[in-house]
Design a protein around this motif. Structure first.
Motif: not given
Length: 346
Positions: A8-9, A259-261, A287-288, A304-306
């Motif tokens: 899930a996102v 949550a991505e291709v 969830g990204g 957090t990612a940055r």
């Protein structure tokens, strides 16, 4: 059609995505409509930042001009060579310009004093195959050859990009390794687009309904870029997941969302670097969705990612400075260039 189970996102990002126009697929008509949308001017993107901009045109092999924007910190000490981030924008190889997602490397300009160089590579369908990665290589070779003039430390040039730009950064590292120049200190790949085959589990999970970047949109973008080439004709410089040898590459940072291709191809790429004895730092943000921290930089997961990405870049730059604090400019031949005002720039 019943969709596959999938991560899930993130709830905060899910709520933010509800306000975005999402599509399931793209075609030539939709691409034309998206290209017709106005984009922010460079002046508006740089407004309020202490940045000095210079425009340079570097001739490509076929005579076309590869435009570079060189962004210097306004208060830099010209006597101290600065690290450089060479930036490649996203857009699926079919959209965008060199100022796409520019706020990401501008954070590093402000935090670390890096010189940011962003490249206007040619897009598909007007340019197909290796044209875009060759444009990126041509621009990077020019930067390395003119490091002294630019106030750049040639031992601390990092290539970085997001989505399509992340794929180009990976392909650029392969191309530079195989040609023996220019030197690249590190590669920073943000949700990179690496595999034209589009067959991973994550590509099938995010299919059949609208999203930021779906399997169907990805298939259109790759088909447009490859211009009818058969699978066996696809260069690993274009589709880096096809590379069988990932040895001898600069240290890598790879991040993606769960949550991505592109999740699975990105994880596989980092794993293949490790298998070849190389170094990679991999983050899969739970969830990204695709490009989440570029679209919603204030979301908690994005912050957090940055922050994590910036901390890695800081470590790399400090390590490169300690290893070669007084490196001289590499003797790279990249052709002449003409400044945007028409003056010679050699």
């Amino acid at each position: 059609m019943t969709s596959m189970p999938r991560p899930a996102v993130d709830p905060e990002l899910h709520a933010l995505l509800a306000g975005m126009p999402l599509v399931e697929r793209m075609d030539e008509q939709i691409l034309a409509q998206l290209r017709a949308l106005p984009s922010p001017s460079p002046d508006s993107l740089l407004a309020g930042r202490r940045v000095v901009r210079r425009e340079v045109d570097v001739p490509a092999e076929d005579g076309a001009a590869v435009r570079l924007s060189v962004l210097h910190p306004a208060d830099r000490d010209p006597g101290v060579p600065a690290p450089c981030v060479y930036w490649m924008h996203g857009g699926g190889m079919v959209l965008g310009d060199r100022f796409g997602q520019i706020d990401i490397p501008l954070e590093w300009l402000e935090r670390f004093g890096v010189v940011v160089v962003t490249v206007e590579y040619r897009l598909a369908p007007e340019a197909t195959g290796t044209a875009a990665v060759e444009d990126c290589h041509r621009g990077l070779a020019w930067v390395a050859a003119h490091a002294g003039e630019l106030g750049v430390d040639p031992g601390r040039i990092v290539v970085a990009g997001i989505s399509a730009g992340g794929g180009l950064a990976a392909g650029l590292c392969l191309l530079a390794r195989d040609r023996g120049t220019p030197a690249i200190a590190a590669q920073l790949l943000i949700c990179p687009m690496l595999d034209h085959r589009n067959v991973t589990i994550s590509s099938r999970q995010y299919s059949g309904e609208p999203g930021v970047w779906t399997r169907e949109t990805n298939e259109f973008a790759w088909r447009t870029l490859l211009g009818g080439r058969d699978d066996g004709e696809v260069s690993p410089y274009v589709s880096p997941a096809r590379a069988t040898d990932l040895s001898g590459l600069p240290t890598a940072y790879v991040d993606t969302g769960s949550a991505e291709v592109f999740r699975d191809e990105d994880v596989a790429y980092a794993s293949t670097i490790w298998a070849a004895g190389g170094q990679a730092e991999l983050h899969v943000w739970a969830g990204g969705p695709h490009g989440f921290d570029a679209q919603f930089p204030q979301a908690q997961l994005s912050v957090t990612a940055r922050r994590t990405r910036g901390e890695w870049l800081g470590r790399v730059l400090r390590g490169a400075a300690a290893a070669a604090p007084t490196a001289a400019a590499a003797p790279v031949t990249a052709g002449g260039a003409v400044a945007a005002d028409g003056s010679a720039d050699r």
